[in-house]
Design an enzyme around this catalytic site. Structure first.
Site, short mmCIF file in Angstrom:
data_model
loop_
_atom_site.label_atom_id
_atom_site.label_comp_id
_atom_site.label_asym_id
_atom_site.label_seq_id
_atom_site.Cartn_x
_atom_site.Cartn_y
_atom_site.Cartn_z
N LYS A 1 0.78 -1.25 -0.20
CA LYS A 1 -0.44 -0.19 -0.10
C LYS A 1 0.81 1.56 0.13
CE LYS A 1 -1.61 2.98 2.60
NZ LYS A 1 -0.96 3.73 3.83
N ALA B 1 10.45 -13.93 4.90
CA ALA B 1 9.08 -14.49 5.35
C ALA B 1 8.92 -13.92 6.51
CB ALA B 1 8.92 -16.17 4.95
N ASN C 1 4.24 0.78 9.79
CA ASN C 1 4.14 2.74 9.02
C ASN C 1 3.19 3.54 10.07
OD1 ASN C 1 1.31 1.37 8.80
ND2 ASN C 1 1.17 2.71 6.78
N TYR D 1 4.10 -6.78 4.98
CA TYR D 1 3.01 -6.07 4.46
C TYR D 1 4.23 -4.64 4.14
CZ TYR D 1 0.64 -1.51 5.18
OH TYR D 1 -0.10 -0.18 5.51
N HIS E 1 7.14 -13.43 0.93
CA HIS E 1 6.02 -14.28 1.61
C HIS E 1 5.13 -13.32 3.03
CE1 HIS E 1 8.14 -17.32 -0.06
NE2 HIS E 1 9.36 -17.33 -0.29
#
Length: 198
Positions: free
Chosen positions: A106, A135, A141, A121, A118
């Site tokens: 994002k 992974a 954030n 985020y 894997h």
């Protein structure tokens, strides 16, 4: 060692013009969406297919059926979005980059060859050329107190003016499995982070 020049090879991303006139990589984060909206319509139709609203995907990219992509977004040549990859918008996935199974991206730029393969985020962040997250490694954030994110430089805090800002990973940086990159983390070019680090 946290300027764009220190961390990133701009020849390794379609987003190079986005960094023009900026000093620090995080300064580009607020402009990702507008940049995509300007660049997307100019991409050659024989190389990129527009799929849905404000989504441009290179015709040779590999997109698994279960991947979800929201615009604005550009997926560049040879990129791979694996099972259940979740692109939430304002994302540029570079040439040969990998967004893996159950990875969420994002408001981020993945330079060419970057890999979040894997359960990662990657939010409000930049991953340099061939940067890699192990992974379960994530970029956090948002601070718990919701105050603006600062970056530590030479023992002093640099104010970013941003409430949401994850991490900047320089070219060839490696983040070990299960690591948490707290808001405002800067990982230098060629740096290595041990697994389970914070």
């Amino acid at each position: 060692m946290m300027t764009i020049q220190d961390l990133l090879d701009l020849s390794k991303t379609i987003a190079a013009p986005l960094f023009a006139g900026k000093t620090y990589p995080w300064e580009a984060l607020a402009d990702i969406g507008d940049f995509i909206l300007q660049l997307g319509p100019t991409l050659p139709a024989d190389e990129y297919e527009q799929r849905g609203e404000n989504i441009w995907i290179a015709r040779d990219a590999k997109i698994f059926d279960s991947a979800y992509i929201a615009g604005p977004c550009i997926i560049d040549h040879g990129a791979e979005l694996r099972q259940c990859a979740f692109i939430r918008g304002n994302a540029i996935v570079g040439e040969g980059a990998v967004v893996g199974n159950s990875t969420e991206v994002k408001n981020a730029i993945l330079f060419d060859g970057a890999q979040a393969p894997h359960y990662n985020y990657i939010g409000d962040s930049v991953m340099g050329h061939k940067a890699h997250t192990g992974a379960g490694a994530v970029t956090s954030n948002l601070k718990q107190d919701h105050s603006n994110v600062t970056v530590l430089k030479d023992g002093e805090r640099v104010e970013t003016g941003m409430r949401k800002f994850g991490a900047m990973l320089g070219d060839h940086a490696e983040s070990g499995c299960g690591s948490v990159l707290n808001p405002g983390t800067v990982v230098g070019k060629n740096a290595r982070i041990y697994p389970l680090s914070m």
